[in-house]
Design an enzyme around this catalytic site. Structure first.
Site, PDB file in Angstrom:
ATOM      1  N   TYR A  16       5.853  -3.056  38.618  1.00 38.86           N
ATOM      2  CA  TYR A  16       5.265  -4.170  38.991  1.00 38.86           C
ATOM      3  C   TYR A  16       5.765  -5.568  38.339  1.00 38.86           C
ATOM      4  CZ  TYR A  16       1.194  -5.583  36.274  1.00 38.86           C
ATOM      5  OH  TYR A  16       0.221  -6.018  35.098  1.00 38.86           O
ATOM      6  N   ARG A  17       5.836  -5.346  37.014  1.00 41.03           N
ATOM      7  CA  ARG A  17       6.008  -6.237  35.946  1.00 41.03           C
ATOM      8  C   ARG A  17       6.822  -5.763  35.041  1.00 41.03           C
ATOM      9  NH1 ARG A  17       0.583  -8.903  33.541  1.00 41.03           N
ATOM     10  NH2 ARG A  17       1.653 -10.902  32.632  1.00 41.03           N
ATOM     11  N   HIS A  52       4.446  -3.873  21.137  1.00 40.53           N
ATOM     12  CA  HIS A  52       4.473  -3.027  22.456  1.00 40.53           C
ATOM     13  C   HIS A  52       5.111  -3.366  23.615  1.00 40.53           C
ATOM     14  CE1 HIS A  52       1.597  -5.474  24.949  1.00 40.53           C
ATOM     15  NE2 HIS A  52       1.349  -5.923  23.552  1.00 40.53           N
ATOM     16  N   TYR A  56       5.762  -8.268  27.360  1.00 40.70           N
ATOM     17  CA  TYR A  56       6.697  -8.458  28.269  1.00 40.70           C
ATOM     18  C   TYR A  56       7.930  -9.442  28.103  1.00 40.70           C
ATOM     19  CZ  TYR A  56       3.409  -6.246  31.332  1.00 40.70           C
ATOM     20  OH  TYR A  56       2.385  -5.312  31.908  1.00 40.70           O
ATOM     21  N   ASP A  98      -7.253  -8.675  30.058  1.00 40.80           N
ATOM     22  CA  ASP A  98      -7.899  -7.967  28.851  1.00 40.80           C
ATOM     23  C   ASP A  98      -7.925  -8.818  27.533  1.00 40.80           C
ATOM     24  OD1 ASP A  98      -8.067  -5.202  29.562  1.00 40.80           O
ATOM     25  OD2 ASP A  98      -5.928  -5.141  29.853  1.00 40.80           O
TER      26      ASP A  98
END
Ligand code: ADP
Length: 621
Positions: free
Chosen positions: A545-546, A464, A145, A206
């Site tokens: 959502y993010r 990622h 992110y 996670d």
């Protein structure tokens, strides 16, 4: 295990963001897998400072000197050294460690380390004086992110975690804690164990290296029955963009002993939360002014802890049916079970390609052909390399409570899941101790772990970025999103790492695209692929959502009902609270007046973290 020459990973006993000693070998092994295939040269040349727009270099350096006098020279660092990406456990606080843009884009000019709320206030006042953009991080491991990177190039990153990392309270009677920004899930868990509080559980995501506070503000999730972190917090201490400090909820009352147990307080709320009252009951969604926002810097946060449910048992089901039909059928079966809490934690349906990637080896180890791996090829490899037989989807779940209570729920789950043709329960006792299943088992029991990042080794310098839309828990919605993700990824030759995560009444499909960050073309395609997924999903009414910093403007633009009423409201609040527009400009697509209309938004054609400048002193906004 790891060869001897792998440099040591900092441990929790040495650094607030270190690895607990029980996971040290695992960290060394994870690092060895990354280093084995890394090819990106870590540039050693000194780089020019990324001075933020709106200030000249001489004034900026003068301002930095002034900040050094306020905080101590050792607590202010200019970012003029080579940018080192590191890895999860040794991440940078200067830029995006997994950059999807050029690494010189989302980069800081300096990093500062406050030691107290008062010092955070000083930094904020300083930023207002010079109109320098600042960007707070807690730990900065928000990988996928944007990591620690600021949205505006040349912002001064406030690394809160390095010196503000105390667990201020763990209350074993109320099942709550109060933490500073630098407390990781690892650190909180280890401290609870050290104190012998066997009846307290932490809800962990996670990977355990994130900040409890940072993850909660970014609306991260965990995998026990608590799951939704924002919904579980109670009480914030916040430094506002003009330098005042306030406390929310019961914390606004001097001497209140209820700050961490009742989130509402009195009167209008700056944060709206609906808390869990027990493992079994969860009320509803939440929203708030200080989450995913640039309205304040959070310096303390209360968090509820889960009671140990008195037993737990993970389970695993395999679904070998053709990929397109599995989500459709399964999601319909999951919905009533999840809403009624027979399925108790965030349910995860994982796709075969990601399960292969969790071996931690690159794609070339398994496949020689290019393009997106078809399911039948992936199933063939999975049958050979993994411990689950033939499958396209795996369902990981956990049942809580004493044996007889668990059995009641497990029997219902089994009966329902076996209605899906070809469904098969995998007996955990057949799985070796190093199988990924046991990592999920630990996480769902509140024991933070470090295995999830292995799939990023799909490519050398693996990074990622996620497409994370929200939808109802319904088969046709699952199918729509699955098709969007699958076809977009195929267009750009990416494999798809997909997990359907069922929160309660809603489902997120988390689609990770892994790319080689040392390959500009790969980066460009990964971003283009994300942009296509977002647009295609929005056309059908699905929103994320993010997201990553580079995608925030695009996604904010999809939440545009009634002529962007929500964004206009956010901008009004932003301008009132932050008249100089210094705090994390552009975070979540919310730009302060000083930046608006000057080309700061990123979209398919503009990919720069710098706009055309900011409003100058004395001109009309
Ligand atoms: P983590 O390491 O837990 O993944 P980060 O520290 O990277 O979390 O924070 C995630 C995001 O949340 C950051 O990008 C930042 O925008 C925001 N954030 C983090 N800490 C704070 C804070 N203390 N106050 C306000 N926003 C924050």
């Amino acid at each position: 295990m790891a060869p001897k020459e792998i440099p040591p990973t900092p441990q929790l006993s040495q650094s607030h963001s270190g690895i607990p000693s029980r996971l040290y070998e695992k960290a060394q092994y994870a690092k060895s897998l990354i280093l084995d295939i890394a090819t990106k040269k870590q540039d050693s040349r000194k780089r020019p400072l990324a001075i933020p727009k709106g200030i000249d270099q001489a004034t900026f350096l003068k301002a930095i000197k002034e900040l050094e006098r306020e905080l101590g020279k050792e607590h202010v660092e200019l970012v003029d050294k080579p940018l080192r990406d590191g890895w999860y456990m040794e991440h940078p606080n200067t830029h995006d460690a997994q950059h999807v843009l050029d690494d010189e884009e989302l980069v800081a000019s300096a990093v500062v380390y406050p030691g107290s709320t008062e010092e955070v206030q000083k930094i904020v006042l300083w930023a207002n004086k010079y109109k320098i953009p600042i960007f707070p991080i807690s730990i900065g491991r928000n990988l996928g992110y944007g990591g620690a990177a600021p949205r505006v190039r040349g912002s001064v990153v406030i690394d809160l975690g390095r010196r503000m990392n105390k667990i201020l309270d763990i209350n074993p009677d109320d099942y709550t804690c109060l933490v500073e920004p630098g407390v990781t899930f690892f650190a909180l868990y280890e401290e609870i164990q050290r104190r012998g509080y066997k009846h307290l559980w932490v809800d962990v995501p996670d990977l355990g290296g994130g900040s409890v506070l940072g993850n909660t503000l970014d609306r991260g999730v965990g995998y026990t029955a608590y799951g939704d972190h924002w919904a579980c917090h109670s009480g914030l201490e916040v430094v506002l963009p003009t330098g005042e400090v306030m406390r929310t909820g019961m914390g606004a009352m001097p001497g209140s002993s209820s700050w961490q147990i009742f989130p509402y307080g009195f009167g209008p709320m700056a944060e709206y939360v609906f808390v869990y009252h027990a493992v079994e009951t969860r009320t509803d969604e939440s929203s708030g002014l200080f989450s995913q926002s640039n309205m304040g810097i959070v310096t303390k946060m209360g968090m509820t802890l889960m009671p140990n449910p008195g037993g737990y048992e993970s389970f695993l089901y395999a679904f070998p049916n053709e990929s397109d039909l599995a989500p459709l059928r399964q999601v319909e079966i999951i919905r009533p079970l999840r809403v009624s809490n027979i399925l108790e934690n965030v349910a995860q349906l994982r796709h075969v390609v990601q399960m292969i990637a969790l071996k931690g080896k690159p794609r070339s180890h398994f496949f020689s052909e290019g393009g997106q791996i078809p399911d039948d090829k992936a199933r063939e490899v999975a049958r050979r390399e993994l411990n689950y037989g033939d499958f396209t989807w795996l369902y990981f779940g956990m049942s809580y409570g004493p044996k007889e209570i668990r059995q009641y729920k497990l029997d219902i789950i089994h009966k329902e899941f076996m209605k899906i043709p070809g469904a098969r329960r995998i007996d955990p006792s057949t799985l070796p101790p190093d199988d990924y299943f046991w990592s999920r088992d630990r996480i769902a029991a509140g024991i933070p772990d470090l295995e999830e990042l292995r799939w990023t080794n799909w490519y050398p310098n693996g990074s990622h970025i996620a497409f994370s839309p929200v939808s109802p828990v319904r088969g046709p919605d699952a199918m729509n999103l699955w098709k969007i993700a699958r076809t977009s990824a195929a267009m750009y030759n990416f494999d798809i790492f997909a997990a359907f995560c069922v929160g309660l009444r809603e489902m997120h499909i988390i689609v990770e695209v892994v790319f080689n960050r040392d390959n500009p073309n790969h980066r460009k395609n990964a971003l283009a692929c994300m942009r296509k997924m977002i647009d295609d999903a929005a056309a059908l009414g699905y929103g994320e959502y993010r997201t990553h910093l580079a995608l925030m403007d695009q996604i904010a633009g999809t939440y545009n009902w009634n002529n962007n009423a929500l964004m206009r409201f956010n901008e009004r609040i932003k301008d009132a609270l932050d008249p100089n527009g210094i705090l994390a400009p552009g975070k979540s697509g919310v730009w302060p007046a000083r930046y608006r209309g000057r080309g700061w938004e990123m979209n398919g054609t503009r990919q720069s973290s710098e706009g055309e400048g900011v409003k100058r002193e004395g001109t009309r906004l």
